[in-house]
Design an enzyme around this catalytic site. Sequence first.
Site, PDB file in Angstrom:
ATOM      1  N   SER A   1       0.856  -1.191   0.000  1.00  0.00           N
ATOM      2  CA  SER A   1       0.000   0.000   0.000  1.00  0.00           C
ATOM      3  C   SER A   1       0.885   1.232   0.000  1.00  0.00           C
ATOM      4  O   SER A   1       2.017   1.186   0.503  1.00  0.00           O
ATOM      5  CB  SER A   1      -0.865   0.010   1.267  1.00  0.00           C
ATOM      6  OG  SER A   1      -1.467   1.275   1.442  1.00  0.00           O
TER       7      SER A   1
ATOM      8  N   TYR B   1      -1.593  -0.500  10.517  1.00  0.00           N
ATOM      9  CA  TYR B   1      -1.753  -0.802   9.083  1.00  0.00           C
ATOM     10  C   TYR B   1      -0.482  -0.393   8.335  1.00  0.00           C
ATOM     11  O   TYR B   1       0.065  -1.181   7.551  1.00  0.00           O
ATOM     12  CB  TYR B   1      -2.972  -0.052   8.523  1.00  0.00           C
ATOM     13  CG  TYR B   1      -3.248  -0.368   7.067  1.00  0.00           C
ATOM     14  CD1 TYR B   1      -3.780  -1.595   6.688  1.00  0.00           C
ATOM     15  CD2 TYR B   1      -2.967   0.567   6.062  1.00  0.00           C
ATOM     16  CE1 TYR B   1      -4.023  -1.893   5.349  1.00  0.00           C
ATOM     17  CE2 TYR B   1      -3.208   0.278   4.720  1.00  0.00           C
ATOM     18  CZ  TYR B   1      -3.742  -0.950   4.375  1.00  0.00           C
ATOM     19  OH  TYR B   1      -3.985  -1.249   3.039  1.00  0.00           O
TER      20      TYR B   1
HETATM   21  N1  LIG Z   1      -8.633  -0.331  -1.257  1.00  0.00           N
HETATM   22  C1  LIG Z   1      -7.567   0.432  -1.112  1.00  0.00           C
HETATM   23  O1  LIG Z   1      -7.656   1.665  -1.198  1.00  0.00           O
HETATM   24  C2  LIG Z   1      -6.225  -0.186  -0.870  1.00  0.00           C
HETATM   25  C3  LIG Z   1      -5.126   0.662  -0.896  1.00  0.00           C
HETATM   26  C4  LIG Z   1      -3.873   0.119  -0.683  1.00  0.00           C
HETATM   27  C5  LIG Z   1      -3.723  -1.232  -0.479  1.00  0.00           C
HETATM   28  N2  LIG Z   1      -4.817  -2.036  -0.447  1.00  0.00           N
HETATM   29  C6  LIG Z   1      -4.602  -3.456  -0.226  1.00  0.00           C
HETATM   30  O2  LIG Z   1      -5.206  -4.190  -1.273  1.00  0.00           O
HETATM   31  C7  LIG Z   1      -5.528  -5.500  -0.805  1.00  0.00           C
HETATM   32  C8  LIG Z   1      -6.966  -5.815  -1.170  1.00  0.00           C
HETATM   33  O3  LIG Z   1      -7.817  -4.950  -0.415  1.00  0.00           O
HETATM   34  P1  LIG Z   1      -9.217  -4.423  -0.960  1.00  0.00           P
HETATM   35  O4  LIG Z   1      -9.178  -2.943  -0.915  1.00  0.00           O
HETATM   36  O5  LIG Z   1      -9.575  -5.102  -2.218  1.00  0.00           O
HETATM   37  O6  LIG Z   1     -10.157  -4.853   0.250  1.00  0.00           O
HETATM   38  P2  LIG Z   1     -11.319  -5.938   0.394  1.00  0.00           P
HETATM   39  O7  LIG Z   1     -12.341  -5.773  -0.656  1.00  0.00           O
HETATM   40  O8  LIG Z   1     -11.712  -5.859   1.812  1.00  0.00           O
HETATM   41  O9  LIG Z   1     -10.573  -7.323   0.101  1.00  0.00           O
HETATM   42  C9  LIG Z   1      -9.737  -7.931   1.022  1.00  0.00           C
HETATM   43  C10 LIG Z   1      -9.623  -9.387   0.613  1.00  0.00           C
HETATM   44  O10 LIG Z   1      -8.737 -10.034   1.541  1.00  0.00           O
HETATM   45  C11 LIG Z   1      -9.381 -11.176   2.054  1.00  0.00           C
HETATM   46  N3  LIG Z   1      -8.950 -11.438   3.419  1.00  0.00           N
HETATM   47  C12 LIG Z   1      -8.986 -10.601   4.473  1.00  0.00           C
HETATM   48  N4  LIG Z   1      -8.536 -11.221   5.581  1.00  0.00           N
HETATM   49  C13 LIG Z   1      -8.199 -12.481   5.202  1.00  0.00           C
HETATM   50  C14 LIG Z   1      -7.675 -13.593   5.878  1.00  0.00           C
HETATM   51  N5  LIG Z   1      -7.402 -13.560   7.199  1.00  0.00           N
HETATM   52  N6  LIG Z   1      -7.443 -14.729   5.184  1.00  0.00           N
HETATM   53  C15 LIG Z   1      -7.732 -14.790   3.864  1.00  0.00           C
HETATM   54  N7  LIG Z   1      -8.218 -13.775   3.151  1.00  0.00           N
HETATM   55  C16 LIG Z   1      -8.455 -12.624   3.823  1.00  0.00           C
HETATM   56  C17 LIG Z   1     -10.874 -10.867   2.002  1.00  0.00           C
HETATM   57  O11 LIG Z   1     -11.619 -12.070   1.888  1.00  0.00           O
HETATM   58  P3  LIG Z   1     -12.395 -12.769   3.093  1.00  0.00           P
HETATM   59  O12 LIG Z   1     -12.933 -11.710   3.980  1.00  0.00           O
HETATM   60  O13 LIG Z   1     -13.445 -13.544   2.375  1.00  0.00           O
HETATM   61  O14 LIG Z   1     -11.386 -13.639   3.745  1.00  0.00           O
HETATM   62  C18 LIG Z   1     -10.953 -10.113   0.680  1.00  0.00           C
HETATM   63  O15 LIG Z   1     -11.065 -11.003  -0.394  1.00  0.00           O
HETATM   64  C19 LIG Z   1      -5.267  -5.489   0.704  1.00  0.00           C
HETATM   65  O16 LIG Z   1      -4.005  -6.064   0.974  1.00  0.00           O
HETATM   66  C20 LIG Z   1      -5.244  -4.000   1.032  1.00  0.00           C
HETATM   67  O17 LIG Z   1      -4.498  -3.728   2.184  1.00  0.00           O
HETATM   68  C21 LIG Z   1      -6.069  -1.550  -0.643  1.00  0.00           C
END
Ligand SMILES: NC(=O)c1ccc[n+]([C@@H]2O[C@H](COP(=O)([O-])OP(=O)(O)OC[C@H]3O[C@@H](n4cnc5c(N)ncnc54)[C@H](OP(=O)(O)O)[C@@H]3O)[C@@H](O)[C@H]2O)c1
Length: 259
Positions: free
Chosen positions: A143, A156
Amino acid sequence: MATTFRGKTVLITGASSGIGRSLAVALAAQGARLGVTARRAELLESLAAEVRAAGGTIETATLDVSDRAATVSGLRGLADRLGPPDVLIANAGVSEPTGIEPQNVDGVVRMANVNYLGVVYAFEAVLAGMLQRGAGHLVAVSSMAAYKGLPGAAGYCASKAAVSSYCEAIRIDLWPRGVAVTCVYPGFVETPMTAKNTHPMPLLMTAEAGAAEILRRLPGRPGVLNFPRRMRLLMALTRLAPDRFIRKRVRVKVIDPAG
Ligand SMILES: NC(=O)c1ccc[n+]([C@@H]2O[C@H](COP(=O)([O-])OP(=O)(O)OC[C@H]3O[C@@H](n4cnc5c(N)ncnc54)[C@H](OP(=O)(O)O)[C@@H]3O)[C@@H](O)[C@H]2O)c1
Protein backbone atom coordinates in the site's frame (compact mmCIF):
# COMPACT_ATOMS: atom_id res chain seq x y z
CA MET A 1 -8.30 -7.26 -25.32
CA ALA A 2 -4.90 -8.16 -23.78
CA THR A 3 -3.99 -11.85 -23.76
CA THR A 4 -0.67 -11.66 -21.91
CA PHE A 5 -1.87 -14.08 -19.24
CA ARG A 6 -3.53 -16.60 -21.60
CA GLY A 7 -2.79 -20.14 -20.38
CA LYS A 8 -0.84 -18.89 -17.35
CA THR A 9 -1.66 -20.30 -13.94
CA VAL A 10 -2.24 -17.50 -11.44
CA LEU A 11 -3.01 -17.97 -7.74
CA ILE A 12 -4.61 -15.06 -5.83
CA THR A 13 -5.25 -14.63 -2.12
CA GLY A 14 -8.09 -12.37 -1.03
CA ALA A 15 -10.11 -12.86 -4.22
CA SER A 16 -13.59 -12.75 -2.65
CA SER A 17 -13.94 -8.97 -3.02
CA GLY A 18 -12.28 -5.72 -4.05
CA ILE A 19 -8.97 -5.64 -5.91
CA GLY A 20 -8.45 -9.42 -5.67
CA ARG A 21 -11.85 -10.19 -7.21
CA SER A 22 -11.32 -7.63 -9.98
CA LEU A 23 -7.90 -9.13 -10.72
CA ALA A 24 -9.48 -12.59 -10.96
CA VAL A 25 -12.25 -11.45 -13.32
CA ALA A 26 -9.79 -9.57 -15.57
CA LEU A 27 -7.32 -12.48 -15.60
CA ALA A 28 -10.10 -14.95 -16.45
CA ALA A 29 -11.13 -12.73 -19.36
CA GLN A 30 -7.55 -12.96 -20.64
CA GLY A 31 -7.66 -16.78 -20.47
CA ALA A 32 -5.58 -17.35 -17.32
CA ARG A 33 -6.08 -20.51 -15.26
CA LEU A 34 -7.06 -19.26 -11.82
CA GLY A 35 -6.71 -20.50 -8.25
CA VAL A 36 -8.51 -18.19 -5.83
CA THR A 37 -8.62 -18.10 -2.04
CA ALA A 38 -10.29 -16.18 0.80
CA ARG A 39 -12.24 -17.01 3.96
CA ARG A 40 -15.76 -16.43 2.56
CA ALA A 41 -16.49 -19.60 0.59
CA GLU A 42 -19.82 -18.36 -0.79
CA LEU A 43 -18.21 -15.32 -2.42
CA LEU A 44 -15.46 -17.48 -3.93
CA GLU A 45 -18.10 -19.85 -5.30
CA SER A 46 -20.07 -17.02 -6.91
CA LEU A 47 -16.84 -15.73 -8.49
CA ALA A 48 -16.06 -19.26 -9.72
CA ALA A 49 -19.57 -19.64 -11.18
CA GLU A 50 -19.20 -16.32 -13.04
CA VAL A 51 -15.81 -17.30 -14.46
CA ARG A 52 -16.91 -20.82 -15.48
CA ALA A 53 -20.08 -19.47 -17.10
CA ALA A 54 -17.81 -17.37 -19.31
CA GLY A 55 -15.77 -20.47 -20.21
CA GLY A 56 -12.88 -19.84 -17.82
CA THR A 57 -10.88 -22.22 -15.63
CA ILE A 58 -10.96 -21.57 -11.89
CA GLU A 59 -10.46 -23.54 -8.67
CA THR A 60 -11.16 -22.26 -5.16
CA ALA A 61 -9.75 -22.87 -1.69
CA THR A 62 -11.23 -21.43 1.47
CA LEU A 63 -8.47 -20.45 3.89
CA ASP A 64 -7.27 -17.86 6.36
CA VAL A 65 -3.87 -16.46 5.33
CA SER A 66 -2.89 -15.87 8.94
CA ASP A 67 -2.89 -19.68 9.37
CA ARG A 68 0.46 -20.83 7.97
CA ALA A 69 -0.38 -24.52 7.55
CA ALA A 70 -3.77 -23.79 5.95
CA THR A 71 -2.27 -21.25 3.54
CA VAL A 72 0.57 -23.50 2.45
CA SER A 73 -1.61 -26.60 2.00
CA GLY A 74 -4.51 -24.65 0.41
CA LEU A 75 -2.31 -22.97 -2.21
CA ARG A 76 -0.37 -26.18 -2.91
CA GLY A 77 -3.70 -27.99 -3.34
CA LEU A 78 -4.69 -25.42 -5.98
CA ALA A 79 -1.35 -25.91 -7.73
CA ASP A 80 -1.96 -29.69 -7.75
CA ARG A 81 -5.30 -29.13 -9.47
CA LEU A 82 -4.20 -26.43 -11.92
CA GLY A 83 -0.52 -27.07 -12.55
CA PRO A 84 2.52 -25.15 -11.31
CA PRO A 85 1.75 -21.46 -10.74
CA ASP A 86 3.37 -18.92 -13.04
CA VAL A 87 2.24 -16.06 -10.80
CA LEU A 88 1.17 -15.82 -7.18
CA ILE A 89 -0.59 -12.63 -6.08
CA ALA A 90 -0.63 -12.28 -2.27
CA ASN A 91 -3.35 -9.69 -2.04
CA ALA A 92 -5.38 -10.57 1.10
CA GLY A 93 -5.41 -7.75 3.63
CA VAL A 94 -7.35 -6.09 6.42
CA SER A 95 -7.41 -2.58 7.75
CA GLU A 96 -8.53 -1.28 11.11
CA PRO A 97 -7.72 1.75 13.22
CA THR A 98 -4.85 1.67 15.70
CA GLY A 99 -5.46 4.56 18.04
CA ILE A 100 -3.63 5.46 21.21
CA GLU A 101 -6.23 5.58 23.94
CA PRO A 102 -7.00 2.77 23.86
CA GLN A 103 -4.26 1.24 21.74
CA ASN A 104 -5.81 -1.37 19.46
CA VAL A 105 -3.11 -3.96 20.08
CA ASP A 106 -5.32 -6.88 19.03
CA GLY A 107 -5.90 -5.12 15.73
CA VAL A 108 -2.18 -4.48 15.25
CA VAL A 109 -1.56 -8.21 15.77
CA ARG A 110 -4.34 -9.10 13.29
CA MET A 111 -2.94 -6.76 10.65
CA ALA A 112 0.61 -8.08 11.15
CA ASN A 113 -0.65 -11.68 10.86
CA VAL A 114 -2.81 -11.14 7.77
CA ASN A 115 -1.11 -8.31 5.88
CA TYR A 116 2.52 -9.24 6.53
CA LEU A 117 2.77 -12.89 7.58
CA GLY A 118 -0.05 -13.83 5.19
CA VAL A 119 2.23 -12.72 2.35
CA VAL A 120 5.19 -14.68 3.75
CA TYR A 121 3.09 -17.87 4.07
CA ALA A 122 1.65 -17.49 0.56
CA PHE A 123 5.16 -17.09 -0.85
CA GLU A 124 6.28 -20.12 1.15
CA ALA A 125 3.60 -22.24 -0.51
CA VAL A 126 4.95 -21.74 -4.03
CA LEU A 127 8.55 -20.59 -3.79
CA ALA A 128 10.27 -24.00 -3.58
CA GLY A 129 8.55 -25.10 -6.79
CA MET A 130 9.40 -21.85 -8.57
CA LEU A 131 13.05 -22.23 -7.55
CA GLN A 132 13.11 -25.78 -8.88
CA ARG A 133 11.69 -24.59 -12.19
CA GLY A 134 13.89 -21.48 -12.20
CA ALA A 135 10.81 -19.46 -13.12
CA GLY A 136 7.90 -17.69 -11.49
CA HIS A 137 6.58 -14.37 -10.30
CA LEU A 138 5.73 -13.49 -6.70
CA VAL A 139 3.50 -10.45 -6.26
CA ALA A 140 2.50 -8.84 -2.97
CA VAL A 141 -0.08 -6.11 -2.58
CA SER A 142 1.33 -3.58 -0.13
CA SER A 143 0.00 0.00 0.00
CA MET A 144 1.07 3.62 -0.39
CA ALA A 145 0.59 3.60 3.40
CA ALA A 146 3.92 1.75 3.53
CA TYR A 147 5.69 4.97 2.55
CA LYS A 148 4.68 7.01 5.61
CA GLY A 149 3.44 6.26 9.11
CA LEU A 150 0.05 7.98 9.18
CA PRO A 151 -1.79 9.10 12.31
CA GLY A 152 -4.51 6.70 13.38
CA ALA A 153 -3.16 3.93 11.14
CA ALA A 154 0.13 2.96 12.80
CA GLY A 155 -0.58 -0.79 12.71
CA TYR A 156 -1.75 -0.80 9.08
CA CYS A 157 1.20 1.31 7.88
CA ALA A 158 3.68 -0.85 9.81
CA SER A 159 2.22 -4.08 8.40
CA LYS A 160 2.49 -2.75 4.85
CA ALA A 161 6.02 -1.38 5.42
CA ALA A 162 6.96 -4.90 6.55
CA VAL A 163 5.59 -6.36 3.31
CA SER A 164 7.57 -3.81 1.30
CA SER A 165 10.87 -4.46 3.08
CA TYR A 166 10.38 -8.21 2.81
CA CYS A 167 9.72 -7.99 -0.95
CA GLU A 168 12.60 -5.59 -1.51
CA ALA A 169 15.04 -7.98 0.14
CA ILE A 170 13.90 -11.25 -1.39
CA ARG A 171 13.65 -9.60 -4.80
CA ILE A 172 17.43 -9.23 -4.67
CA ASP A 173 17.90 -12.77 -3.26
CA LEU A 174 15.74 -14.28 -6.00
CA TRP A 175 16.88 -12.23 -8.99
CA PRO A 176 19.67 -14.63 -10.05
CA ARG A 177 17.30 -17.62 -9.66
CA GLY A 178 14.76 -16.58 -12.30
CA VAL A 179 11.95 -15.74 -9.85
CA ALA A 180 10.69 -12.14 -10.01
CA VAL A 181 9.17 -10.26 -7.07
CA THR A 182 6.82 -7.31 -7.50
CA CYS A 183 5.54 -5.18 -4.65
CA VAL A 184 2.32 -3.37 -5.59
CA TYR A 185 1.52 -0.05 -3.92
CA PRO A 186 -2.10 0.95 -4.55
CA GLY A 187 -3.33 4.41 -3.70
CA PHE A 188 -7.01 4.72 -2.77
CA VAL A 189 -9.20 2.11 -4.46
CA GLU A 190 -12.98 1.83 -4.14
CA THR A 191 -13.54 -1.50 -2.37
CA PRO A 192 -15.36 -2.79 0.74
CA MET A 193 -12.17 -1.91 2.66
CA THR A 194 -12.39 1.79 1.83
CA ALA A 195 -16.20 1.98 1.81
CA LYS A 196 -16.10 2.64 5.57
CA ASN A 197 -13.65 5.56 5.28
CA THR A 198 -14.97 8.99 6.14
CA HIS A 199 -11.76 10.89 5.38
CA PRO A 200 -10.94 12.30 1.93
CA MET A 201 -9.45 9.76 -0.51
CA PRO A 202 -7.55 11.70 -3.18
CA LEU A 203 -7.27 10.16 -6.65
CA LEU A 204 -9.71 7.37 -5.70
CA MET A 205 -10.05 4.80 -8.49
CA THR A 206 -12.33 1.83 -9.07
CA ALA A 207 -11.18 -1.72 -8.30
CA GLU A 208 -11.56 -2.58 -12.01
CA ALA A 209 -9.28 0.29 -13.04
CA GLY A 210 -6.79 -0.66 -10.31
CA ALA A 211 -6.72 -4.29 -11.41
CA ALA A 212 -6.32 -3.26 -15.05
CA GLU A 213 -3.35 -1.05 -14.16
CA ILE A 214 -1.70 -3.87 -12.18
CA LEU A 215 -2.18 -6.37 -15.01
CA ARG A 216 -0.97 -3.93 -17.65
CA ARG A 217 2.35 -3.45 -15.86
CA LEU A 218 2.90 -6.87 -14.22
CA PRO A 219 4.26 -8.63 -17.34
CA GLY A 220 7.26 -6.25 -17.23
CA ARG A 221 8.02 -7.84 -13.83
CA PRO A 222 8.77 -4.48 -12.13
CA GLY A 223 10.19 -4.61 -8.60
CA VAL A 224 7.83 -1.83 -7.58
CA LEU A 225 4.40 -1.02 -9.03
CA ASN A 226 2.86 2.23 -7.77
CA PHE A 227 -0.57 3.40 -8.90
CA PRO A 228 -1.88 5.94 -9.47
CA ARG A 229 1.51 7.50 -10.11
CA ARG A 230 0.40 10.95 -8.92
CA MET A 231 -0.42 9.43 -5.54
CA ARG A 232 3.19 8.26 -5.24
CA LEU A 233 4.26 11.87 -5.69
CA LEU A 234 1.80 12.95 -3.01
CA MET A 235 3.23 10.35 -0.61
CA ALA A 236 6.79 11.53 -1.32
CA LEU A 237 5.71 15.06 -0.37
CA THR A 238 3.90 13.73 2.71
CA ARG A 239 7.15 12.10 3.83
CA LEU A 240 8.86 15.50 3.71
CA ALA A 241 6.08 17.30 5.57
CA PRO A 242 6.62 18.20 9.24
CA ASP A 243 4.63 16.26 11.85
CA ARG A 244 2.64 19.39 12.72
CA PHE A 245 1.34 19.60 9.14
CA ILE A 246 0.52 15.90 9.03
CA ARG A 247 -1.31 16.12 12.33
CA LYS A 248 -3.46 18.97 11.05
CA ARG A 249 -4.11 17.75 7.51
CA VAL A 250 -3.89 13.95 7.48
CA ARG A 251 -5.93 11.82 9.79
CA VAL A 252 -6.50 8.42 8.30
CA LYS A 253 -8.29 6.37 10.90
CA VAL A 254 -9.32 7.32 14.40
CA ILE A 255 -10.73 5.15 17.16
CA ASP A 256 -13.73 6.81 18.65
CA PRO A 257 -13.08 6.54 22.40
CA ALA A 258 -16.84 6.43 22.91
CA GLY A 259 -17.14 3.26 20.97
N1 LIG B 1 -8.63 -0.33 -1.26
C1 LIG B 1 -7.57 0.43 -1.11
O1 LIG B 1 -7.66 1.67 -1.20
C2 LIG B 1 -6.23 -0.19 -0.87
C3 LIG B 1 -5.13 0.66 -0.90
C4 LIG B 1 -3.87 0.12 -0.68
C5 LIG B 1 -3.72 -1.23 -0.48
N2 LIG B 1 -4.82 -2.04 -0.45
C6 LIG B 1 -4.60 -3.46 -0.23
O2 LIG B 1 -5.21 -4.19 -1.27
C7 LIG B 1 -5.53 -5.50 -0.80
C8 LIG B 1 -6.97 -5.82 -1.17
O3 LIG B 1 -7.82 -4.95 -0.42
P1 LIG B 1 -9.22 -4.42 -0.96
O4 LIG B 1 -9.18 -2.94 -0.91
O5 LIG B 1 -9.58 -5.10 -2.22
O6 LIG B 1 -10.16 -4.85 0.25
P2 LIG B 1 -11.32 -5.94 0.39
O7 LIG B 1 -12.34 -5.77 -0.66
O8 LIG B 1 -11.71 -5.86 1.81
O9 LIG B 1 -10.57 -7.32 0.10
C9 LIG B 1 -9.74 -7.93 1.02
C10 LIG B 1 -9.62 -9.39 0.61
O10 LIG B 1 -8.74 -10.03 1.54
C11 LIG B 1 -9.38 -11.18 2.05
N3 LIG B 1 -8.95 -11.44 3.42
C12 LIG B 1 -8.99 -10.60 4.47
N4 LIG B 1 -8.54 -11.22 5.58
C13 LIG B 1 -8.20 -12.48 5.20
C14 LIG B 1 -7.68 -13.59 5.88
N5 LIG B 1 -7.40 -13.56 7.20
N6 LIG B 1 -7.44 -14.73 5.18
C15 LIG B 1 -7.73 -14.79 3.86
N7 LIG B 1 -8.22 -13.77 3.15
C16 LIG B 1 -8.46 -12.62 3.82
C17 LIG B 1 -10.87 -10.87 2.00
O11 LIG B 1 -11.62 -12.07 1.89
P3 LIG B 1 -12.40 -12.77 3.09
O12 LIG B 1 -12.93 -11.71 3.98
O13 LIG B 1 -13.44 -13.54 2.37
O14 LIG B 1 -11.39 -13.64 3.75
C18 LIG B 1 -10.95 -10.11 0.68
O15 LIG B 1 -11.07 -11.00 -0.39
C19 LIG B 1 -5.27 -5.49 0.70
O16 LIG B 1 -4.00 -6.06 0.97
C20 LIG B 1 -5.24 -4.00 1.03
O17 LIG B 1 -4.50 -3.73 2.18
C21 LIG B 1 -6.07 -1.55 -0.64
